[in-house]
Write a protein that holds these residues in place. Structure first.
Motif, PDB file in Angstrom:
ATOM      1  N   PRO A 217      -8.013   4.246   6.033  1.00 30.69           N
ATOM      2  CA  PRO A 217      -9.143   3.564   5.420  1.00 30.69           C
ATOM      3  C   PRO A 217      -9.031   2.039   5.508  1.00 30.69           C
ATOM      4  N   SER A 218      -7.815   1.517   5.463  1.00 33.51           N
ATOM      5  CA  SER A 218      -7.611   0.074   5.568  1.00 33.51           C
ATOM      6  C   SER A 218      -7.824  -0.433   6.997  1.00 33.51           C
ATOM      7  N   GLY A 219      -7.707   0.473   7.952  1.00 30.77           N
ATOM      8  CA  GLY A 219      -7.922   0.114   9.344  1.00 30.77           C
ATOM      9  C   GLY A 219      -6.791  -0.668   9.990  1.00 30.77           C
ATOM     10  N   ARG A 220      -5.658  -0.771   9.323  1.00 32.96           N
ATOM     11  CA  ARG A 220      -4.561  -1.568   9.878  1.00 32.96           C
ATOM     12  C   ARG A 220      -3.235  -1.150   9.252  1.00 32.96           C
ATOM     13  N   MET A 221      -2.148  -1.559   9.885  1.00 30.55           N
ATOM     14  CA  MET A 221      -0.827  -1.367   9.299  1.00 30.55           C
ATOM     15  C   MET A 221      -0.578  -2.455   8.267  1.00 30.55           C
ATOM     16  N   GLY A 222       0.394  -2.232   7.392  1.00 33.65           N
ATOM     17  CA  GLY A 222       0.699  -3.199   6.348  1.00 33.65           C
ATOM     18  C   GLY A 222       1.759  -4.192   6.770  1.00 33.65           C
ATOM     19  N   MET A 223       1.884  -5.266   5.989  1.00 34.89           N
ATOM     20  CA  MET A 223       2.902  -6.283   6.232  1.00 34.89           C
ATOM     21  C   MET A 223       3.928  -6.243   5.104  1.00 34.89           C
ATOM     22  N   PRO A 224       5.171  -6.664   5.370  1.00 30.11           N
ATOM     23  CA  PRO A 224       6.227  -6.582   4.355  1.00 30.11           C
ATOM     24  C   PRO A 224       5.869  -7.239   3.020  1.00 30.11           C
ATOM     25  N   ASP A 225       5.220  -8.418   3.074  1.00 32.14           N
ATOM     26  CA  ASP A 225       4.935  -9.103   1.809  1.00 32.14           C
ATOM     27  C   ASP A 225       3.888  -8.392   0.966  1.00 32.14           C
ATOM     28  N   GLU A 226       3.197  -7.412   1.553  1.00 26.16           N
ATOM     29  CA  GLU A 226       2.212  -6.648   0.782  1.00 26.16           C
ATOM     30  C   GLU A 226       2.876  -5.581  -0.090  1.00 26.16           C
ATOM     31  N   MET A 227       4.165  -5.401   0.061  1.00 32.95           N
ATOM     32  CA  MET A 227       4.908  -4.479  -0.795  1.00 32.95           C
ATOM     33  C   MET A 227       5.473  -5.192  -2.033  1.00 32.95           C
ATOM     34  N   ALA A 228       5.512  -6.502  -2.000  1.00 33.79           N
ATOM     35  CA  ALA A 228       6.217  -7.262  -3.030  1.00 33.79           C
ATOM     36  C   ALA A 228       5.503  -7.298  -4.370  1.00 33.79           C
ATOM     37  N   GLY A 229       4.180  -7.288  -4.350  1.00 33.87           N
ATOM     38  CA  GLY A 229       3.430  -7.398  -5.598  1.00 33.87           C
ATOM     39  C   GLY A 229       3.707  -6.256  -6.564  1.00 33.87           C
ATOM     40  N   MET A 230       3.740  -5.029  -6.039  1.00 33.37           N
ATOM     41  CA  MET A 230       4.008  -3.878  -6.897  1.00 33.37           C
ATOM     42  C   MET A 230       5.412  -3.945  -7.481  1.00 33.37           C
ATOM     43  N   VAL A 231       6.363  -4.415  -6.682  1.00 26.78           N
ATOM     44  CA  VAL A 231       7.731  -4.531  -7.178  1.00 26.78           C
ATOM     45  C   VAL A 231       7.807  -5.564  -8.297  1.00 26.78           C
ATOM     46  N   CYS A 232       7.106  -6.683  -8.138  1.00 26.82           N
ATOM     47  CA  CYS A 232       7.088  -7.699  -9.203  1.00 26.82           C
ATOM     48  C   CYS A 232       6.492  -7.129 -10.490  1.00 26.82           C
ATOM     49  N   LEU A 233       5.463  -6.318 -10.359  1.00 20.27           N
ATOM     50  CA  LEU A 233       4.875  -5.666 -11.528  1.00 20.27           C
ATOM     51  C   LEU A 233       5.890  -4.733 -12.191  1.00 20.27           C
ATOM     52  N   LEU A 234       6.518  -3.880 -11.401  1.00 16.80           N
ATOM     53  CA  LEU A 234       7.460  -2.903 -11.944  1.00 16.80           C
ATOM     54  C   LEU A 234       8.713  -3.553 -12.515  1.00 16.80           C
ATOM     55  N   ALA A 235       9.063  -4.727 -12.000  1.00 20.40           N
ATOM     56  CA  ALA A 235      10.264  -5.422 -12.462  1.00 20.40           C
ATOM     57  C   ALA A 235      10.043  -6.197 -13.740  1.00 20.40           C
ATOM     58  N   SER A 236       8.795  -6.505 -14.042  1.00 17.22           N
ATOM     59  CA  SER A 236       8.478  -7.429 -15.124  1.00 17.22           C
ATOM     60  C   SER A 236       7.948  -6.740 -16.373  1.00 17.22           C
ATOM     61  N   ASP A 237       7.744  -7.541 -17.418  1.00 16.49           N
ATOM     62  CA  ASP A 237       7.169  -7.016 -18.656  1.00 16.49           C
ATOM     63  C   ASP A 237       5.732  -6.563 -18.472  1.00 16.49           C
ATOM     64  N   ALA A 238       5.084  -7.021 -17.405  1.00 14.49           N
ATOM     65  CA  ALA A 238       3.720  -6.569 -17.127  1.00 14.49           C
ATOM     66  C   ALA A 238       3.695  -5.067 -16.837  1.00 14.49           C
ATOM     67  N   GLY A 239       4.836  -4.530 -16.413  1.00 16.74           N
ATOM     68  CA  GLY A 239       4.940  -3.099 -16.151  1.00 16.74           C
ATOM     69  C   GLY A 239       5.796  -2.372 -17.169  1.00 16.74           C
ATOM     70  N   ALA A 240       5.853  -2.921 -18.381  1.00 13.43           N
ATOM     71  CA  ALA A 240       6.771  -2.401 -19.402  1.00 13.43           C
ATOM     72  C   ALA A 240       6.523  -0.942 -19.789  1.00 13.43           C
ATOM     73  N   TYR A 241       5.290  -0.444 -19.577  1.00 12.02           N
ATOM     74  CA  TYR A 241       4.986   0.938 -19.961  1.00 12.02           C
ATOM     75  C   TYR A 241       4.953   1.857 -18.735  1.00 12.02           C
ATOM     76  N   MET A 242       5.478   1.375 -17.631  1.00  8.23           N
ATOM     77  CA  MET A 242       5.459   2.143 -16.386  1.00  8.23           C
ATOM     78  C   MET A 242       6.870   2.627 -16.074  1.00  8.23           C
ATOM     79  N   THR A 243       7.079   3.929 -16.141  1.00  5.93           N
ATOM     80  CA  THR A 243       8.399   4.475 -15.800  1.00  5.93           C
ATOM     81  C   THR A 243       8.263   5.926 -15.347  1.00  5.93           C
ATOM     82  N   GLY A 244       9.151   6.311 -14.450  1.00  6.40           N
ATOM     83  CA  GLY A 244       9.160   7.681 -13.950  1.00  6.40           C
ATOM     84  C   GLY A 244       8.018   8.009 -13.018  1.00  6.40           C
ATOM     85  N   SER A 245       7.393   6.977 -12.437  1.00  6.88           N
ATOM     86  CA  SER A 245       6.204   7.205 -11.625  1.00  6.88           C
ATOM     87  C   SER A 245       6.400   6.818 -10.165  1.00  6.88           C
TER      88      SER A 245
END
Length: 257
Positions: A217-245
Motif C-alpha cells: 500500500p505504501s508503494g515503496r520499501m522503508g528506510m532505517p530511520d523510519e523504524m526509529a520513531g516507534m522505538v522512541c515511543l516504546l522507550a519513553s514515558d509516552a509509551g508507559a502503558y504499552m507492554t507485551g505488544s
C-alpha cells in the motif's frame, strides 16, 4: 506531563545491539537525539567507535562497546561495561540478528539452525536477563526486541529466520508478563522490507524490488530511520502503558493482497 516531556529520554541509558549500521544505527541516533546516553554495539570495535565518535561530534553522549551477541562472555562484558561507564541501563534494544541461509527449510543443516537460534533468540533472552538487575535497581526499564514481519507471515526461503523471530515474539510477551512487577516493559517492533545491507539481496534485484513494491500500500520499501520513531515511543514515558505488544512498521505488507 506534556507530550514533549513524555518523549524526553534525558538521563536514560540505552544499549542498542547491531547499531554500527542500518536500523540499529538509526535507532541509536534517535534515542541520542531524545537525550539518552547510548551504547553503540556490534562485533567490530573499530566500527562502534567510529559511530560513537560521529555521534559525539554532534553533541550526543555515546560510547562504543564491541560485542558478538552469540558469545556469552562478550554479552556479560557489554552489560558490565555499560553499567560501569554510564551507571546503569534503562533501555535495551535487541536489534542484532542473522540470516545466513536462504532457501527451503529442509536444506539447512542442524548447525545453521543452532546458529540462528543462538543469535536471534538466545542472545536477546540472555542480554535481557543480564540487564534485568540494573533495570530493577533503577525502578524500571524498557526492552524493545526487533523482530520482522516474517515472524507473522511466512515468506519463501526464510523459514528458519521466520521461526526465530516468531520465538522472539513469545519471549517478549513473557518478559512483559513476568517483569511488569518491576516496572519493566517489553515490546516488539516488526519491520518490513527496509533498505539495509541485511536485506540487500532483495532490494538490489530491481525486478524483484519492483514486484514487491507494487504489492505494498505504501508503494515503496522503508528506510532505517523510519523504524526509529516507534522505538522512541516504546522507550519513553509516552509509551508507559504499552507492554507485551507487537508493532508493525511494514508499509502495509501484512494487509497486502
Amino acid at each position: 506531563m506534556s507530550i514533549k516531556k513524555a518523549f524526553d529520554l534525558d538521563g536514560k541509558v540505552a544499549v542498542v545491539t547491531g547499531s554500527s549500521k542500518g536500523i540499529g544505527k538509526a535507532i541509536a541516533k534517535a534515542l541520542a537525539e531524545q537525550g539518552a546516553k547510548v551504547v553503540i554495539s556490534s562485533r567490530s570495535q573499530e566500527a562502534v567507535e567510529e559511530v560513537a565518535s560521529e555521534f559525539q561530534k554532534e553533541g550526543y553522549a555515546a560510547i562504543g562497546i564491541s560485542c558478538h551477541i552469540g558469545k556469552s562472555e562478550q554479552r556479560e562484558e557489554l552489560i558490565q561495561k555499560t553499567v560501569s561507564q554510564f551507571g546503569g541501563i534503562d533501555i535495551l534494544v535487541n536489534n542484532a540478528a542473522i540470516n545466513p541461509v536462504y532457501g527451503p527449510i529442509e536444506d539447512a543443516d542442524e548447525g545453521i539452525f543452532d546458529k540462528i537460534m543462538d543469535v536471534n533468540v538466545k542472545a536477546p533472552w540472555m542480554l535481557s536477563n543480564l540487564a534485568l538487575p540494573s533495570m530493577k535497581e533503577r525502578g524500571g526499564g524498557s526492552i524493545i526486541n526487533i523482530a520482522s514481519v516474517e515472524a507473522l507471515h511466512p515468506g519463501a526461503g526464510l523459514g528458519l529466520y521466520s521461526t526465530s523471530k516468531a520465538a522472539l515474539l513469545m519471549l517478549t510477551k513473557n518478559q512483559a508478563k513476568e517483569w511488569g512487577q518491576y516496572g519493566i516493559r517489553a515490546n516488539v517492533l516488526c519491520p518490513g522490507l527496509i533498505k539495509t545491507k541485511f536485506s540487500a539481496a532483495l532490494w538490489q534485484n530491481e525486478k524483484l524490488l519492483q514486484k514487491l513494491e507494487r504489492t505494498l500500500p505504501s508503494g515503496r520499501m522503508g528506510m532505517p530511520d523510519e523504524m526509529a520513531g516507534m522505538v522512541c515511543l516504546l522507550a519513553s514515558d509516552a509509551g508507559a502503558y504499552m507492554t507485551g505488544s507487537v508493532y508493525n512498521a511494514d508499509g502495509g505488507y501484512l494487509i497486502a493482497g
